[in-house]
Scaffold this motif. Structure first.
Motif, PDB file in Angstrom:
ATOM      1  N   UNK A 180       0.843  -1.198   0.000  1.00 58.38           N
ATOM      2  CA  UNK A 180       0.000   0.000   0.000  1.00 58.38           C
ATOM      3  C   UNK A 180       0.876   1.245   0.000  1.00 58.38           C
ATOM      4  N   UNK A 181       1.906   1.206   0.840  1.00 61.87           N
ATOM      5  CA  UNK A 181       2.812   2.346   0.937  1.00 61.87           C
ATOM      6  C   UNK A 181       3.495   2.601  -0.411  1.00 61.87           C
ATOM      7  N   UNK A 182       3.981   1.526  -0.995  1.00 58.84           N
ATOM      8  CA  UNK A 182       4.656   1.635  -2.294  1.00 58.84           C
ATOM      9  C   UNK A 182       3.659   2.055  -3.376  1.00 58.84           C
ATOM     10  N   UNK A 183       2.468   1.478  -3.313  1.00 56.15           N
ATOM     11  CA  UNK A 183       1.438   1.775  -4.307  1.00 56.15           C
ATOM     12  C   UNK A 183       1.041   3.243  -4.288  1.00 56.15           C
ATOM     13  N   UNK A 184       0.868   3.792  -3.086  1.00 57.53           N
ATOM     14  CA  UNK A 184       0.481   5.209  -3.006  1.00 57.53           C
ATOM     15  C   UNK A 184       1.576   6.099  -3.579  1.00 57.53           C
ATOM     16  N   UNK A 185       2.826   5.702  -3.337  1.00 58.55           N
ATOM     17  CA  UNK A 185       3.926   6.511  -3.889  1.00 58.55           C
ATOM     18  C   UNK A 185       3.972   6.413  -5.419  1.00 58.55           C
ATOM     19  N   UNK A 186       3.757   5.218  -5.925  1.00 58.00           N
ATOM     20  CA  UNK A 186       3.721   5.070  -7.390  1.00 58.00           C
ATOM     21  C   UNK A 186       2.591   5.915  -7.985  1.00 58.00           C
ATOM     22  N   UNK A 187       1.468   5.866  -7.310  1.00 58.27           N
ATOM     23  CA  UNK A 187       0.311   6.617  -7.798  1.00 58.27           C
ATOM     24  C   UNK A 187       0.596   8.115  -7.778  1.00 58.27           C
ATOM     25  N   UNK A 188       1.213   8.528  -6.685  1.00 55.45           N
ATOM     26  CA  UNK A 188       1.558   9.943  -6.556  1.00 55.45           C
ATOM     27  C   UNK A 188       2.505  10.381  -7.681  1.00 55.45           C
ATOM     28  N   UNK A 189       3.458   9.516  -8.003  1.00 55.34           N
ATOM     29  CA  UNK A 189       4.388   9.839  -9.092  1.00 55.34           C
ATOM     30  C   UNK A 189       3.647  10.002 -10.413  1.00 55.34           C
ATOM     31  N   UNK A 190       2.687   9.082 -10.648  1.00 51.38           N
ATOM     32  CA  UNK A 190       1.938   9.163 -11.906  1.00 51.38           C
ATOM     33  C   UNK A 190       1.082  10.418 -11.969  1.00 51.38           C
TER      34      UNK A 190
END
Lengths: 202, 269
Positions: A180-190
């Motif tokens: 979840x932590x990694x996913x939110x960061x990936x999403x934020x980058x996109x």
């Protein structure tokens, strides 16, 4: 009129009631209350609205056939979501019919749905901005790998706890947390070009 | 703690999923690291935005209809299967005398049961209300009170209709209803929710003998009506008779408040 009337599922309550013996089917009625949630998860898992519809339909068919396996009083939303994910893994993920993260980098797959979401009907400016943001988030979610997307769909969108998400995804709680932590960061980058680097611009 | 180690704890902090030790560790780090505080604020906004915007997505009406139809057709298939099973069973020649004896036994048992006071009705009503409050029972919502009333009456073959109260002064509205079988009888349940404590109304064919044992009786000289009040674990019920219909109102409101509401009611049976 009081806000309780604007919950949006009045239509189906009445139409279910129109069919043969509706008032006596609390199991079917409870399934109907989770339909929006199931569709929301499905639309982020598969390629397009038609596939999402199939996914939800199959989930409900399986749930109705397995009514005896559902423990009354337990969490039906989690139970249905688990069925949805099992079907998704069986029918889509294993056959690679779904969109792989790499395929999505061109940003065109499923774009129609999100564009439609963004421009669906006139409304106040704030609402249009919300829709536009919703469409951007939807498109960005499609671009992150499924393993990181799943916890976002379950925890942020579906309001599940880490423990419930872990049960649905059949993985340890710690995995849900780290993904979840990694996913939110990936999403934020996109989304960074749209929201600004810190996510504060819009 | 390094910032890359803090990331996962920031995520869990936003979701209220931290252990006590982790909580103090991340608070200490956040106190001293502005970068992580900014990252946490951004992640919090992202989480809220995901939630808010994705709620806009709803299942298409066509999908709802298809699933409603599937639920309805499965119900009728189950009913037909039950009928078919019974016919097959009944057609086995040797079973017919057994069936006659069974019918007789059921008849006598029913007679005894009907003659005995239905003491469990009040308790079941209180329990049902508790389940509604706790969300154990899921409700289909209705916008139109008249339609709700008509459909509930239809569900019991229009033998009787639910008593509908105008509780709008208390910001309570009939939002849902269903049929409940209690002690072999059909009970129409109407749920009032809104601004104040929820009220559930149970209507069924019966007499004052349906009041639970130990209920307190009040006689209202103006209305020429008996009211029976009973309680359990902070949930209160008040029963009264209107014609051949019994009405029980159940709520966390005090019995006196429910009574006041019934005395000043605007209802149509």
């Amino acid at each position: 009129m009081d806000s309780i009337y604007s919950l949006g599922y009045t239509d189906w309550a009445v139409s279910v009631a129109d069919s043969r013996n509706p008032v006596h089917d609390p199991f079917g009625m409870e399934i109907m209350t989770h339909l929006d949630h199931l569709y929301r998860v499905a639309i982020h898992l598969v390629r397009n609205p038609d596939e999402a519809k199939d996914c939800v339909q199959e989930t409900c068919t399986r749930a109705l056939s397995s009514q005896g396996q559902f423990l009354p009083g337990s969490n039906m939303k989690a139970w249905l979501t688990r069925i949805l994910y099992n079907f998704f893994y069986d029918a889509y993920a294993r056959n690679k019919r779904t969109v792989a993260a790499d395929d999505l980098l061109d940003g065109t797959d499923g774009a129609d749905f999100w564009e439609a979401q963004a421009g669906d009907g006139p409304g106040p400016e704030v609402r249009l901005l919300e829709r536009e943001l919703g469409a951007k988030i939807g498109a960005a979610l499609k671009q992150i790998p499924e393993e990181f997307r799943a916890p976002i769909l379950l925890v942020d969108m579906g309001d599940f706890t880490y423990a419930e998400a872990a049960e649905i995804l059949a993985c340890p709680i710690g995995t849900v947390r780290s993904r979840l932590s990694r996913g939110r960061r990936l999403l934020q980058n996109h989304l960074s070009s749209y929201l600004g680097k810190s996510g504060t611009d819009r | 703690m390094r910032c890359d180690q803090a990331q996962e704890l920031i995520t869990a902090r936003l979701d209220n999923e931290l252990s006590g030790d982790e909580q103090s560790a991340i608070e200490a780090h956040l106190d001293s690291c502005e970068r992580c505080r900014r990252a946490m604020a951004a992640e919090s906004r992202l989480k809220q935005r995901i939630k808010a915007t994705q709620r806009e997505i709803v299942a298409p009406a066509a999908l709802r209809r298809e699933i409603e139809n599937e639920i309805a057709s499965r119900r009728s298939a189950v009913a037909a299967q039950a009928d078919g099973g019974f016919a097959t069973w009944f057609n086995l020649r040797g079973w017919r005398p057994a069936f006659a004896v069974a019918l007789l036994v059921i008849g006598i048992a029913t007679l005894l049961y009907v003659r005995a006071p239905q003491q469990d009705l009040g308790a079941v009503a209180l329990e049902t209300h508790r389940n509604l409050l706790s969300g154990t029972t899921t409700l289909a919502r209705y916008e139109d009170a008249n339609r709700l009333r008509a459909e509930l009456a239809g569900a019991v073959g229009n033998r009787f209709a639910p008593i509908v109260f105008d509780l709008s002064a208390m910001k309570l509205y009939p939002i849902s209803g269903f049929v409940q079988k209690i002690g072999g009888r059909d009970v129409l349940v109407t749920v009032y929710q809104g601004g104040g404590p929820a009220i559930t109304c149970f209507t069924f064919l019966g007499t004052e003998a349906d009041a639970p044992n130990g209920a307190e009786r009040f006689y209202d000289a103006d209305m020429k009506l008996n009211f029976y009040s009973f309680s359990r674990d902070g949930i209160n019920g008040v029963l009264h008779q209107e014609g051949n219909v019994i009405c029980i109102l159940v709520s966390k409101l005090a019995p006196a408040e429910i009574l006041a509401l019934l005395r000043g009611k605007s209802s149509h049976a």
